[in-house]
Scaffold this active site. Structure first.
Site, mmCIF file in Angstrom:
data_model
loop_
_atom_site.group_PDB
_atom_site.id
_atom_site.type_symbol
_atom_site.label_atom_id
_atom_site.label_comp_id
_atom_site.label_asym_id
_atom_site.label_seq_id
_atom_site.Cartn_x
_atom_site.Cartn_y
_atom_site.Cartn_z
ATOM 1 N N ASP A 40 29.162 -14.074 56.816
ATOM 2 C CA ASP A 40 29.329 -13.252 55.493
ATOM 3 C C ASP A 40 30.324 -13.732 54.631
ATOM 4 O OD1 ASP A 40 27.665 -11.452 56.878
ATOM 5 O OD2 ASP A 40 29.537 -10.103 57.712
ATOM 6 N N ARG A 88 2.553 -10.273 43.209
ATOM 7 C CA ARG A 88 3.119 -9.455 43.704
ATOM 8 C C ARG A 88 4.782 -9.169 43.321
ATOM 9 N NH1 ARG A 88 0.854 -9.593 49.957
ATOM 10 N NH2 ARG A 88 -0.858 -8.193 49.485
ATOM 11 N N MET A 126 21.871 -10.146 54.995
ATOM 12 C CA MET A 126 22.911 -9.845 55.323
ATOM 13 C C MET A 126 24.222 -9.970 54.434
ATOM 14 S SD MET A 126 22.667 -10.563 59.694
ATOM 15 C CE MET A 126 21.951 -9.360 60.808
ATOM 16 N N GLY A 127 25.379 -9.638 55.075
ATOM 17 C CA GLY A 127 26.740 -9.753 54.199
ATOM 18 C C GLY A 127 27.646 -8.781 54.331
HETATM 19 O O1 F6P Z 1 29.014 -9.806 60.294
HETATM 20 C C1 F6P Z 1 27.866 -10.600 60.519
HETATM 21 C C2 F6P Z 1 26.663 -9.645 60.379
HETATM 22 O O2 F6P Z 1 25.282 -10.541 60.824
HETATM 23 C C3 F6P Z 1 26.508 -8.851 59.272
HETATM 24 O O3 F6P Z 1 26.027 -9.721 58.104
HETATM 25 C C4 F6P Z 1 25.520 -7.658 59.510
HETATM 26 O O4 F6P Z 1 25.879 -6.763 58.563
HETATM 27 C C5 F6P Z 1 25.959 -7.597 61.101
HETATM 28 O O5 F6P Z 1 26.652 -8.536 61.355
HETATM 29 C C6 F6P Z 1 24.952 -7.058 61.967
HETATM 30 O O6 F6P Z 1 25.427 -6.806 63.024
HETATM 31 P P1 F6P Z 1 24.639 -6.831 64.430
HETATM 32 O O7 F6P Z 1 24.178 -7.909 65.024
HETATM 33 O O8 F6P Z 1 25.586 -5.862 65.560
HETATM 34 O O9 F6P Z 1 23.317 -5.891 64.032
#
Ligand code: F6P
Length: 364
Positions: free
Chosen positions: A143, A178, A185-186
Site C-alpha cells: 500500500d 466499453r 488495493m491500497g
Molecule cells: O495491506 C495490504 C492489503 O493487500 C490491502 O491493500 C488490502 O486492503 C488488504 O491487505 C487485504 O487483506 P486480506 O489479504 O486480509 O484480504
C-alpha cells in the site's frame, strides 16, 4: 558468544519479504556469531506448542530473493495480544499472551526480534518493546502508506502488476467500446491507484483522498464520447468513497480477523454510473490479491535487500525500539512511535498535479 535473532513476517504477504529474509541472514552470517531463526506465521509460531520455529541457514535462503510470499509464512490473525481461544459455549475470545511470549523468547535464548510488517505489525512491535522485548521493525506493505519511510517494498511490484492489467483492459475496452472499471488495493491510500492510472493512461482515477462526485465522472465520460472516443477505463481504489458516502466493505467472520475488509467499490461505481444515466456497457475487474503475488520487480528486491542489511546493523548496534526507513538515498532508523503512522496522498502531491495535467478525472 553466539547470538540468536528471530525474524517474523506479519500481515499480508508482500513481494520482497523473502529478499529481506535472505539479505538479513547473509549479512548476519558475515559475523560468525549470529544464528537467525524464523517464527512461522508471524508470532503464532513461537506462541504455539510445540513451537514452530525454523532455522534460517545459508542454504534455506539461497535464491529466495526472486520468490513471492514468505518462506516463514504470515498471518493477520492471532499474535501475542489477540490470541483466539474457544470458550465452553463455542464462542471465541482473544487473550493477551504477550508477557508469556516475551518469557518464552528469553527461555529460547532469543537476543533480538525483527518484525517485518506494516503499521499493524509495527503497533505490535511498539507494544512488545514497551514491555521489554528487544525488537526492531522493517516496513512492508504494497500500500506504500507508512508515513515514516519514502517507500515500502512490494509497492512497485503492485503498481507494475496493476499497470499491466490496465494495459490489457484498455484493449478490451477499445475493441468493445466499453467502459471498464478496475479496482485496486491500497486500503485508505490511493498510491497504487494513482500511480497505475498515470502509468496506464486511465481516463479517471478515484482515490480515498478525494471523495468523488459521480456527476464529475459523468461529465468526463460525456465529453470523451462526444469527442469520438467510444470507450474509457477508470481505476478505482478499494477505499474510494462517494462524496457524503462511506467506504464499501464486507463483514468477515474469520476468527481473529479484525481488519475491515474493503470490497465492492467498483461494483458500486457501476451502479452509480448507471443511475446517473451512463449508457455505455460497463464491466468491472477486481485485481485483488494478484497485486501481492509473484516475483518482486527489481526495485523491490533492491529496497528489500537494503532493508535486510540495515535491519541487521540495527540489531548488531542494539538500536531496539526502532524501524528501518528509506529516506532517499539512505536507509535510516526511526522510532517505532513514528513507524505506526500511516499517510495518504496529500492534495498538493506532484502525482495529483501530474494526473490533472494529463486530464485524468479525479472525481472532484
Ligand atoms: O495491506 C495490504 C492489503 O493487500 C490491502 O491493500 C488490502 O486492503 C488488504 O491487505 C487485504 O487483506 P486480506 O489479504 O486480509 O484480504
Amino acid at each position: 558468544m553466539m547470538k540468536k535473532v528471530m525474524l517474523v513476517t506479519g500481515g499480508g504477504d508482500c513481494p520482497g519479504l523473502n529478499a529481506v529474509i535472505r539479505s538479513f541472514v547473509k549479512r548476519a552470517h558475515q559475523e560468525n556469531n549470529y544464528e537467525v531463526v524464523g517464527s512461522i506465521q508471524s508470532f503464532n509460531g513461537i506462541l504455539r506448542e510445540p513451537t514452530e520455529i525454523k532455522l534460517l541457514t545459508s542454504e534455506t535462503v539461497s535464491g529466495i530473493h526472486v520468490l513471492g510470499g514468505t518462506i516463514i509464512g504470515t498471518t493477520n490473525k492471532g499474535g501475542p495480544f489477540n490470541w483466539p481461544v474457544k470458550k465452553y459455549d463455542g464462542t471465541w475470545e482473544t487473550v493477551d499472551r504477550s508477557a508469556e511470549m516475551i518469557r518464552k523468547c528469553q527461555l529460547l535464548g532469543i537476543d533480538a526480534v525483527v518484525n517485518i510488517g506494516g503499521d499493524g505489525s509495527q503497533r505490535i512491535s511498539l507494544k512488545l518493546f514497551e514491555q521489554g522485548l528487544p525488537i526492531i521493525g522493517i516496513p512492508k506493505t504494497i500500500d506504500n502508506d507508512l508515513a515514516a519511510t519514502d517507500y515500502t517494498f512490494g509497492f512497485q511490484t503492485a503498481v507494475q502488476i496493476a499497470t499491466e492489467a490496465l494495459d490489457k483492459l484498455v484493449t478490451t475496452a477499445a475493441s468493445h467500446n466499453r467502459l471498464l472499471i478496475m479496482e485496486v488495493m491500497g486500503r485508505d491510500g490511493g498510491w497504487i491507484a494513482l500511480n497505475c492510472a498515470i502509468a496506464g493512461g486511465a481516463e479517471a482515477c478515484l482515490i480515498p483522498e478525494i471523495p468523488y462526485d459521480i456527476q464529475s465522472v459523468m461529465k468526463m465520460l460525456n465529453e470523451r464520447m462526444k469527442g469520438g472516443k467510444g470507450f474509457a477505463v477508470i481505476v478505482i481504489a478499494e477505499g474510494a468513497k462517494p462524496k457524503d458516502g462511506t467506504v464499501s466493505f464486507e463483514k468477515r467472520d474469520e476468527i481473529g480477523y479484525e481488519n475491515i475488509k474493503l470490497s465492492g467499490a467498483a461494483v458500486r461505481l457501476r451502479e452509480e454510473l448507471k443511475n446517473a444515466g451512463c449508457d455505455l456497457d460497463i464491466r468491472e475487474t477486481v485485481l485483488g490479491h494478484l497485486q501481492r503475488g509473484g516475483t518482486p520487480v527489481a526495485y523491490d528486491r533492491i529496497l528489500a535487500t537494503q532493508f535486510g542489511v540495515k535491519g541487521f546493523e540495527m540489531v548488531k548496534n542494539e538500536e531496539f525500539g526502532k524501524m528501518v526507513s528509506y529516506r532517499h538515498p539512505n536507509t535510516i532508523s526511526v522510532p517505532l512511535e513514528e513507524a505506526v503512522k500511516t499517510r495518504s496522498i496529500s492534495l498538493d502531491d506532484n502525482l495529483i498535479k501530474t494526473a490533472r495535467g494529463i486530464n485524468i478525472c479525479l472525481g472532484d
